[in-house]
Design an enzyme around this catalytic site. Structure first.
Site, PDB file in Angstrom:
ATOM      1  N   SER A  32      95.145 -41.332 -20.160  1.00 36.77           N
ATOM      2  CA  SER A  32      94.471 -39.817 -19.104  1.00 36.77           C
ATOM      3  C   SER A  32      94.427 -40.795 -18.370  1.00 36.77           C
ATOM      4  CB  SER A  32      93.986 -39.068 -19.820  1.00 36.77           C
ATOM      5  OG  SER A  32      92.782 -40.003 -19.941  1.00 36.77           O
ATOM      6  N   LYS A  48      86.487 -44.773 -13.619  1.00 42.38           N
ATOM      7  CA  LYS A  48      87.374 -44.027 -13.871  1.00 42.38           C
ATOM      8  C   LYS A  48      86.566 -42.181 -13.686  1.00 42.38           C
ATOM      9  CE  LYS A  48      89.676 -41.030 -18.547  1.00 42.38           C
ATOM     10  NZ  LYS A  48      90.146 -41.528 -18.940  1.00 42.38           N
ATOM     11  N   SER A 105      94.011 -43.468 -24.447  1.00 40.47           N
ATOM     12  CA  SER A 105      93.843 -43.796 -23.087  1.00 40.47           C
ATOM     13  C   SER A 105      93.443 -44.742 -21.628  1.00 40.47           C
ATOM     14  CB  SER A 105      92.963 -41.705 -22.343  1.00 40.47           C
ATOM     15  OG  SER A 105      93.568 -41.013 -23.119  1.00 40.47           O
TER      16      SER A 105
END
Length: 374
Positions: free
Chosen positions: A96, A20, A120
């Site tokens: 997210s 990420k 997330s």
């Protein structure tokens, strides 16, 4: 492809993993998928989890896209593009860590790392039909991860099966016991948390416990709703401190601009009250786990909404109602794909365990995985 911020190739020919874009990789900027951070200089060194992956022989194939600044539940990003939901391209991928979940679901990587501050990892995992683990708070290093300071955020893995998820945890966690993460044998006692979710998903949770031959009892988790509200207060305060200064630059997406401006109004008194809720809710979970090996409940209260609904302004705040509370408490929580009768889409079965007992959560998840696949 918009599942990745940037493709790259680091490490050996071992299992592939994507990272990420809040996690530093030396030589590449960490932009958190935001135009406001597009000119960020390349990271000087790897985040500690990246160093551990490379030392363990993993092959890093890319940095994954995400909801801007890790501050949203839909995964929609009009600057970097919105990752495709592998279960249904018309639906949101969740945020997210949208790109990490999508990359795994689309088989672009064997595993991926995400971060989970208010759901997330688990939210996108449930949306995209993959497994995602939020470890015990503090179990996995956050050195080299944005934001630098957080009392909620955890780095954790995504995978398509529990074997690979446990392998990723072994790589990024110094003291993870892979043998203890094998499928749970013998008696298994679960507490089914009463939750506000659609009837078909609640039925699927109960059915999963029966299918996995677990002894189950239903319980009301005191303070769940209050913990959700308190979690929002803490994340607003901490995200405002980390990224609030970016609003003045005018490069933040419209949804983030509004959220950051609102977050800036969080008061010290509100944070103090939230911290009191944190202590009370943590104690309530610990008490519930005195009579169960794990707690189970839906990851999300409903199947993910469509991209069109999200863009039309449909509220998504309730998406995190069942996941955000466990960020506040710091307990390990995993989302496992959950078949729903009459639906081609899988929901998420959330499995919550005692602090520090991430291996047990993985072992019981492996038991559910085997039972649901039979």
């Amino acid at each position: 492809m918009n599942e990745f911020i940037q493709t790259l190739s680091l490490g050996s020919s071992g299992p592939s993993i994507a990272i990420k874009d809040t996690i530093d990789i030396a030589g590449y900027p960490t932009t958190a998928a935001s135009r406001a951070l597009a000119d960020t200089p390349p990271a000087r060194r790897h985040a500690q989890v990246v160093e551990r992956l490379l030392a363990a022989g993993w092959h890093i194939v890319g940095k994954t896209n995400m909801h801007e600044l890790a501050f949203g539940m839909t995964g929609i990003n009009d600057y970097t593009g919105t990752p495709q939901n592998p279960q249904d391209a018309t639906r949101i991928p969740g945020g997210s860590s949208s790109g990490s979940a999508a990359a795994v679901g689309l088989k672009l990587a064997d595993a991926a790392l995400g971060t989970d501050t208010g759901g997330s990892i688990r939210g996108p995992a449930a949306c995209c039909g993959v497994i995602g683990l939020k470890p015990t708070f503090g179990r996995v290093s956050r050195l080299g991860v944005a934001p630098r300071e957080s009392t909620l955020d955890c780095v954790g893995p995504f995978a398509r099966d529990m074997r690979m998820l446990a392998a990723a945890m072994l790589a990024i966690t110094a003291d993870f016991d892979a043998n203890a993460a094998h499928a749970w044998q013998g008696p298994c006692k679960v507490g089914i948390v009463q939750a506000d979710a659609t009837a078909d998903i609640l039925a699927a949770v109960a059915r999963a416990a029966d299918t996995a031959n677990c002894t189950a009892h239903t319980l009301q988790l005191t303070g769940l709703a209050a913990a959700f509200d308190a979690g929002l207060t803490v994340i607003n305060a901490e995200t405002s401190r980390a990224f609030g200064h970016l609003v003045a630059g005018g490069k933040i997406g419209a949804d983030l601009d509004a959220r950051l401006r609102a977050a800036a109004n969080t008061t010290a008194a509100q944070v103090d009250a939230a911290e009191q809720v944190r202590r009370q809710f943590t104690a309530a979970i610990d008490h519930a786990l005195d009579n169960a090996d794990v707690l189970i409940l839906p990851t999300l209260p409903a199947l993910p909404i469509t991209l069109e609904e999200a863009r039309s302004g449909k509220s998504v705040i309730a998406m995190s109602s069942l996941i955000r509370p466990f960020n506040l408490s710091g307990h390990p929580a995993l989302s496992l794909p959950l078949p729903v009768e009459g639906s081609p889409l899988k929901a998420g079965l959330q499995i919550v365990g005692r602090k520090g007992h991430d291996e047990q959560v993985c072992a019981i998840a492996a038991r559910f995985e085997a039972a649901l696949a039979a």
